[in-house]
Design an enzyme around this catalytic site. Structure first.
Site, PDB file in Angstrom:
ATOM      1  CE  LYS A 117     -85.052   1.684 -37.628  1.00 39.70           C
ATOM      2  NZ  LYS A 117     -85.740   1.173 -36.633  1.00 39.70           N
ATOM      3  CE  LYS A 200     -89.085   6.087 -39.655  1.00 33.78           C
ATOM      4  NZ  LYS A 200     -89.675   5.435 -39.873  1.00 33.78           N
ATOM      5  CE  LYS A 203     -93.228   3.681 -32.900  1.00 31.11           C
ATOM      6  NZ  LYS A 203     -92.651   2.951 -33.371  1.00 31.11           N
TER       7      LYS A 203
HETATM    8  P1  ATP Z   1     -88.225   3.613 -35.137  1.00 29.72           P
HETATM    9  O1  ATP Z   1     -87.617   5.242 -35.781  1.00 29.72           O
HETATM   10  O2  ATP Z   1     -88.418   2.954 -34.204  1.00 29.72           O
HETATM   11  O3  ATP Z   1     -87.962   2.862 -37.093  1.00 29.72           O
HETATM   12  P2  ATP Z   1     -90.896   4.146 -36.571  1.00 29.72           P
HETATM   13  O4  ATP Z   1     -90.856   5.666 -35.965  1.00 29.72           O
HETATM   14  O5  ATP Z   1     -90.679   4.278 -37.544  1.00 29.72           O
HETATM   15  O6  ATP Z   1     -90.325   3.373 -36.066  1.00 29.72           O
HETATM   16  P3  ATP Z   1     -92.891   2.151 -37.052  1.00 29.72           P
HETATM   17  O7  ATP Z   1     -93.634   1.346 -35.715  1.00 29.72           O
HETATM   18  O8  ATP Z   1     -91.686   1.753 -37.907  1.00 29.72           O
HETATM   19  O9  ATP Z   1     -92.400   3.407 -36.414  1.00 29.72           O
HETATM   20  O10 ATP Z   1     -94.434   2.288 -37.578  1.00 29.72           O
HETATM   21  C1  ATP Z   1     -95.546   2.588 -37.184  1.00 29.72           C
HETATM   22  C2  ATP Z   1     -95.950   3.275 -38.732  1.00 29.72           C
HETATM   23  O11 ATP Z   1     -95.517   4.236 -38.720  1.00 29.72           O
HETATM   24  C3  ATP Z   1     -95.652   2.898 -40.396  1.00 29.72           C
HETATM   25  O12 ATP Z   1     -96.281   2.785 -41.086  1.00 29.72           O
HETATM   26  C4  ATP Z   1     -94.438   3.671 -40.709  1.00 29.72           C
HETATM   27  O13 ATP Z   1     -94.702   3.395 -41.781  1.00 29.72           O
HETATM   28  C5  ATP Z   1     -95.358   5.034 -39.982  1.00 29.72           C
HETATM   29  N1  ATP Z   1     -95.019   5.629 -40.168  1.00 29.72           N
HETATM   30  C6  ATP Z   1     -93.328   6.131 -39.434  1.00 29.72           C
HETATM   31  N2  ATP Z   1     -92.798   7.393 -39.866  1.00 29.72           N
HETATM   32  C7  ATP Z   1     -93.736   8.212 -39.600  1.00 29.72           C
HETATM   33  C8  ATP Z   1     -93.522   9.691 -40.545  1.00 29.72           C
HETATM   34  N3  ATP Z   1     -92.215  10.094 -40.387  1.00 29.72           N
HETATM   35  N4  ATP Z   1     -94.461   9.948 -41.171  1.00 29.72           N
HETATM   36  C9  ATP Z   1     -95.649   9.008 -41.449  1.00 29.72           C
HETATM   37  N5  ATP Z   1     -95.863   7.591 -40.974  1.00 29.72           N
HETATM   38  C10 ATP Z   1     -94.434   7.503 -40.517  1.00 29.72           C
END
Ligand code: ATP
Ligand code: LTN
Length: 338
Positions: A117, A200, A203
């Site tokens: 980040k 990964k 969002k």
């Molecule tokens: P950002 O991209 O804004 O950092 P994020 O997509 O990682 O957000 P979070 O709200 O931080 O989303 O995560 C919510 C949950 O989703 C957490 O338990 C995280 O581990 C899981 N998660 C996020 N992305 C993935 C992915 N690509 N595969 C599996 N689990 C995920």
């Protein structure tokens, strides 16, 4: 029913940084829904964590309600589980401060999410981004949590939580339960980006084509899977190193249909990538369709969502305050509250 019942406690959360992706659902939310049967669950919308990246206030507010509605649309049941907003329970920030004094700079410097980040937001490497994992530790430790279902990207943060809890307990006695992470038990631990399948799915990925959002319509889902990056080998095998795109599609198809990897390989044997992509898109649409239609109804009733968050915060506060009393007492801080 709530987390003060005899059932073991689950705590988890997601950030209101935008709509949820298929990665969030398969890595976390789907497991949360299932766990409601056997655990007293607490699901938080972690708005304070979202502030570690600059947010537009009106958009953040909107995201908070949308995420709450999405929790419900995915099957989180407010009659069974506590759903609340992190900023409604001040104990999260209070405990985060106290735990920061038990967390070493070196431990935080090693966190890969911080490193990633800081690169993405190099103009705003704020102290909150650095201490993000401490607030996350406070979230889970406040509720004497047994299990924390998350995607694989959060593993390192949960290890830190455990280290801090063990350190604190070692100094002051058993104040905190040391929580167990639960990673990828009911889906895919790490759904990959459709355009860069070694990363990964996130969002906040730059490319829209890279991620499936839970609220994408059926045509958008098909389009994104059709354009998913694969390779030139032309054989459907499970090989994360040499064929990460194909492996990702196979994982998603399995998670969406409930089939095993062996069944997937038998099903797609001697087929072309086009068929794998289309069938994965169809399977994902079958999973997302009911979520999309429930979301529309729930998101329209803001009054009900607000009421639900208020009620959730009350339930959460009662439990969090019990832990805070123990913490103050352990540290020698006289409480002004009765
Ligand atoms: P950002 O991209 O804004 O950092 P994020 O997509 O990682 O957000 P979070 O709200 O931080 O989303 O995560 C919510 C949950 O989703 C957490 O338990 C995280 O581990 C899981 N998660 C996020 N992305 C993935 C992915 N690509 N595969 C599996 N689990 C995920
Ligand atoms: N950091 C997590 C969200 C989160 C969380 C938590 C998850 C904040 N506090 C406590 C589990 C338990 C993320 O997914 N990025």
């Amino acid at each position: 029913m709530n987390a003060s019942s005899a059932l073991p406690t689950v705590f988890s959360g997601a950030q209101p940084t935008g709509q949820l992706t298929l990665g969030n659902y398969l890595g976390a939310l789907r497991t949360w829904v299932r766990m409601q049967q056997e655990y007293a669950c607490i699901f938080c919308v972690v708005d304070l964590h979202a502030l570690t990246v600059r947010q537009d206030p009106a958009q953040l507010r909107e995201n908070i309600f949308e995420l709450t509605a999405l929790y419900l649309a995915c099957g989180i049941d407010p009659e069974r589980s506590i759903i609340f907003l992190q900023s409604h329970v001040p104990a999260h920030s209070e405990l985060a401060w106290l735990l920061a004094t038990f967390t070493q700079m070196g431990e935080l410097e090693r966190m890969t999410q911080f490193k990633d980040k800081s690169q993405q937001h190099h103009q705003n490497i704020n102290a909150g981004l650095f201490t993000y994992p401490v607030l996350m530790a406070a979230d889970t430790l406040l509720y004497q949590t047994h299990r924390v279902p998350v995607g694989e990207d959060q593993k390192q943060h949960l290890e830190l939580t455990r280290d801090v809890a063990i350190r604190f307990n070692g100094l002051y006695g058993p104040v905190f339960r040391v929580p167990e992470p639960l990673i990828g038990t009911d889906g895919v631990a790490r759904v990959k980006d459709l355009q860069e399948p070694t990363k990964k799915m996130s969002k906040s990925a730059a490319s829209e084509l890279a991620r499936i959002m839970l609220l994408d319509d059926a045509d958008a889902v098909v389009k994104k899977f059709k354009k998913a990056v694969t390779d030139t080998l032309g054989v459907i095998r499970y090989d994360e190193v040499n064929q990460p795109g194909v492996a990702n599609l196979l994982n998603i198809w399995c998670a969406a249909t409930g089939h095993s990897r062996e069944e997937a390989l038998a099903h797609f044997d001697h087929n072309q990538y086009g068929k794998l992509k289309m069938e994965t898109a169809e399977a994902v649409n079958t999973v997302l369709q009911p979520i999309r239609s429930r979301f529309m109804e729930l998101n329209n009733d803001r009054g009900q969502l607000k009421q639900l968050l208020r009620q959730g915060a009350e339930q959460a506060r009662a439990q969090a305050d019990r832990t805070m009393h123990q913490v103050w007492q352990a540290l020698g801080l006289p409480t002004s509250r009765t």
